[in-house]
Design a protein around this motif. Sequence first.
Motif, PDB file in Angstrom:
ATOM      1  N   ARG A 263      45.117  16.244 114.133  1.00 47.62           N
ATOM      2  CA  ARG A 263      43.896  15.451 114.583  1.00 47.62           C
ATOM      3  C   ARG A 263      43.261  15.192 113.497  1.00 47.62           C
ATOM      4  O   ARG A 263      42.722  14.070 113.323  1.00 47.62           O
ATOM      5  CB  ARG A 263      43.397  16.995 115.304  1.00 47.62           C
ATOM      6  CG  ARG A 263      43.814  16.980 116.460  1.00 47.62           C
ATOM      7  CD  ARG A 263      42.863  18.112 117.646  1.00 47.62           C
ATOM      8  NE  ARG A 263      43.938  18.718 118.803  1.00 47.62           N
ATOM      9  CZ  ARG A 263      43.133  19.877 119.262  1.00 47.62           C
ATOM     10  NH1 ARG A 263      42.195  20.076 118.777  1.00 47.62           N
ATOM     11  NH2 ARG A 263      43.249  20.465 120.280  1.00 47.62           N
ATOM     12  N   ILE A 264      43.464  15.791 112.114  1.00 47.31           N
ATOM     13  CA  ILE A 264      42.507  15.535 111.393  1.00 47.31           C
ATOM     14  C   ILE A 264      43.266  14.640 110.535  1.00 47.31           C
ATOM     15  O   ILE A 264      42.621  13.809 109.791  1.00 47.31           O
ATOM     16  CB  ILE A 264      42.787  16.893 110.174  1.00 47.31           C
ATOM     17  CG1 ILE A 264      42.585  18.328 111.019  1.00 47.31           C
ATOM     18  CG2 ILE A 264      42.628  16.796 108.988  1.00 47.31           C
ATOM     19  CD1 ILE A 264      42.428  19.757 109.913  1.00 47.31           C
ATOM     20  N   GLU A 265      44.432  14.257 110.512  1.00 45.94           N
ATOM     21  CA  GLU A 265      44.811  12.871 110.494  1.00 45.94           C
ATOM     22  C   GLU A 265      44.477  11.598 110.917  1.00 45.94           C
ATOM     23  O   GLU A 265      44.037  10.465 110.574  1.00 45.94           O
ATOM     24  CB  GLU A 265      46.606  12.686 110.266  1.00 45.94           C
ATOM     25  CG  GLU A 265      47.195  13.712 108.961  1.00 45.94           C
ATOM     26  CD  GLU A 265      48.175  14.140 109.124  1.00 45.94           C
ATOM     27  OE1 GLU A 265      48.958  13.591 110.208  1.00 45.94           O
ATOM     28  OE2 GLU A 265      49.013  14.469 108.327  1.00 45.94           O
TER      29      GLU A 265
ATOM     30  N   ASP B 209      39.458  13.204 112.659  1.00 46.53           N
ATOM     31  CA  ASP B 209      38.264  14.632 113.642  1.00 46.53           C
ATOM     32  C   ASP B 209      37.658  15.780 112.589  1.00 46.53           C
ATOM     33  O   ASP B 209      39.025  16.337 112.014  1.00 46.53           O
ATOM     34  CB  ASP B 209      39.589  15.604 114.604  1.00 46.53           C
ATOM     35  CG  ASP B 209      38.740  16.228 115.493  1.00 46.53           C
ATOM     36  OD1 ASP B 209      37.921  16.963 114.985  1.00 46.53           O
ATOM     37  OD2 ASP B 209      39.226  16.752 116.555  1.00 46.53           O
ATOM     38  N   GLU B 210      36.964  15.289 112.602  1.00 50.43           N
ATOM     39  CA  GLU B 210      35.931  15.792 111.498  1.00 50.43           C
ATOM     40  C   GLU B 210      36.071  17.753 112.229  1.00 50.43           C
ATOM     41  O   GLU B 210      36.245  18.605 111.153  1.00 50.43           O
ATOM     42  CB  GLU B 210      34.844  15.162 111.341  1.00 50.43           C
ATOM     43  CG  GLU B 210      34.903  14.303 110.229  1.00 50.43           C
ATOM     44  CD  GLU B 210      35.754  14.255 109.089  1.00 50.43           C
ATOM     45  OE1 GLU B 210      35.423  15.341 108.354  1.00 50.43           O
ATOM     46  OE2 GLU B 210      36.449  13.565 108.665  1.00 50.43           O
TER      47      GLU B 210
ATOM     48  N   ALA C  28      37.967  19.244 113.640  1.00 51.43           N
ATOM     49  CA  ALA C  28      39.324  19.890 113.776  1.00 51.43           C
ATOM     50  C   ALA C  28      38.975  20.049 112.077  1.00 51.43           C
ATOM     51  O   ALA C  28      39.951  21.495 111.788  1.00 51.43           O
ATOM     52  CB  ALA C  28      39.900  19.295 113.967  1.00 51.43           C
ATOM     53  N   LYS C  29      39.347  20.036 111.131  1.00 47.66           N
ATOM     54  CA  LYS C  29      38.613  19.932 110.164  1.00 47.66           C
ATOM     55  C   LYS C  29      38.647  20.969 109.658  1.00 47.66           C
ATOM     56  O   LYS C  29      38.738  22.100 108.859  1.00 47.66           O
ATOM     57  CB  LYS C  29      38.781  18.461 108.905  1.00 47.66           C
ATOM     58  CG  LYS C  29      38.846  18.243 107.491  1.00 47.66           C
ATOM     59  CD  LYS C  29      38.489  17.579 106.305  1.00 47.66           C
ATOM     60  CE  LYS C  29      38.273  17.661 105.239  1.00 47.66           C
ATOM     61  NZ  LYS C  29      39.064  18.469 104.690  1.00 47.66           N
TER      62      LYS C  29
ATOM     63  N   ASP D  32      40.091  24.566 107.894  1.00 50.25           N
ATOM     64  CA  ASP D  32      39.489  24.792 106.401  1.00 50.25           C
ATOM     65  C   ASP D  32      38.805  25.774 106.392  1.00 50.25           C
ATOM     66  O   ASP D  32      38.680  26.248 105.141  1.00 50.25           O
ATOM     67  CB  ASP D  32      38.371  23.705 106.233  1.00 50.25           C
ATOM     68  CG  ASP D  32      39.315  21.836 105.709  1.00 50.25           C
ATOM     69  OD1 ASP D  32      40.329  22.462 105.614  1.00 50.25           O
ATOM     70  OD2 ASP D  32      38.432  21.006 104.956  1.00 50.25           O
TER      71      ASP D  32
ATOM     72  N   TYR E  24      49.191  21.420 103.304  1.00 46.93           N
ATOM     73  CA  TYR E  24      48.063  21.596 104.474  1.00 46.93           C
ATOM     74  C   TYR E  24      47.840  22.530 104.047  1.00 46.93           C
ATOM     75  O   TYR E  24      46.466  22.746 103.161  1.00 46.93           O
ATOM     76  CB  TYR E  24      47.694  20.984 105.482  1.00 46.93           C
ATOM     77  CG  TYR E  24      45.978  20.896 106.395  1.00 46.93           C
ATOM     78  CD1 TYR E  24      45.595  19.205 106.144  1.00 46.93           C
ATOM     79  CD2 TYR E  24      44.804  21.796 106.397  1.00 46.93           C
ATOM     80  CE1 TYR E  24      43.795  18.826 106.232  1.00 46.93           C
ATOM     81  CE2 TYR E  24      44.568  21.157 106.042  1.00 46.93           C
ATOM     82  CZ  TYR E  24      43.057  20.249 105.888  1.00 46.93           C
ATOM     83  OH  TYR E  24      41.793  20.050 106.085  1.00 46.93           O
TER      84      TYR E  24
END
Length: 355
Positions: free
Chosen positions: A262-264, A267-268, A270-271, A275, A310
Amino acid sequence: MKLLTVNPGSTSTKIAVYEDLKPVLTSTIRHSVEDLAPFERVQDQFEMRRNLVLDELKRDGISLDFDAVVGRGGLLKPIAGGVYEVNDVMLREMEHPLRSHACNLGCRIAYDIASTIPGCRAFMADPGVVDELDDVARVSGSPLMPRITTWHALNQRAIARRYASEECGTLTYEDLNLIICHLGGGISVGAHRHGRCIDVNNAFDGEGPFSPERAGSLPAGALIDLCYSGKYTIHELKKRISGKAGLASHLGTTDVAEIVRRIENGDEHAKLILDAMIYNIAKSIGGAAVALCGKVDAILLTGGIAHSTYVTDALKDRVSFLAPVYIYAGEDEMLALAQNGESALKGEIEIKEYV
């Protein structure tokens, strides 16, 4: 030596057979929701799971001539680490455990199978309730709630010994200061000083970093308000701490690989959430370094999430200034159980009595 290891989990029972620590059979017996539905309590699943283990051994042509059967340790009262012979006291407590989890069936299945084999012994090794905390680590801000430990003791201690064997020459686990972080559905971060885990979070029901399934430490006042809001039953609230919590509650999945995808894809949100989990893990690793007065030989990352570069790369960026970071992705609890059982039979480690 021929050993059977048994590791009951929430939706599966893992078994493995070793001859002189070489795997002869490894199998995961899955339990569907429908399979488990007839059982009101986890303890009631004992006969069903035991019979499935015996059926699997028969199907694979494994004869019942084991030297020992080693079960995953249950949620007993706090005890020191090591290997324990399954006895009547342990079995009685596991029939009415303080906390419910499928791992409580491990010693019962081990004992039941071993009791049918002449000369076979039943052991439990490094259960999640291993408590070797320094006294100062037990004290919380309320005398009503002293700190307790429920953590990935078996895997953490096995990884510590593996690291010592592979990377440290003649040094042993007992010679080292290590921070070990198990990254799984729950996350535990242990400060290991010379063979003892002197501080570790309660990864089972509410302390430390949040994880794929668990909420970790929460704001106490807000939690109390939520408990008395009338919006949730006690069962629902416990699920909000363990089960429907952490990544599952924020993102609707516990699959870190899916979240990274999702991040790739941009999707901010999810990031931000992943994180944040990494940030909280790193803070716990920093706290463990303080428990060791900054004298840290290595930081070891293990568990299923350690497969994610990641996550591990981000953790390295935050904590590698403390000590070298080593990755041991996945877990090998079945081999760890077998190693403990064989060492006990050979007299290399003490067989302890549970009282």
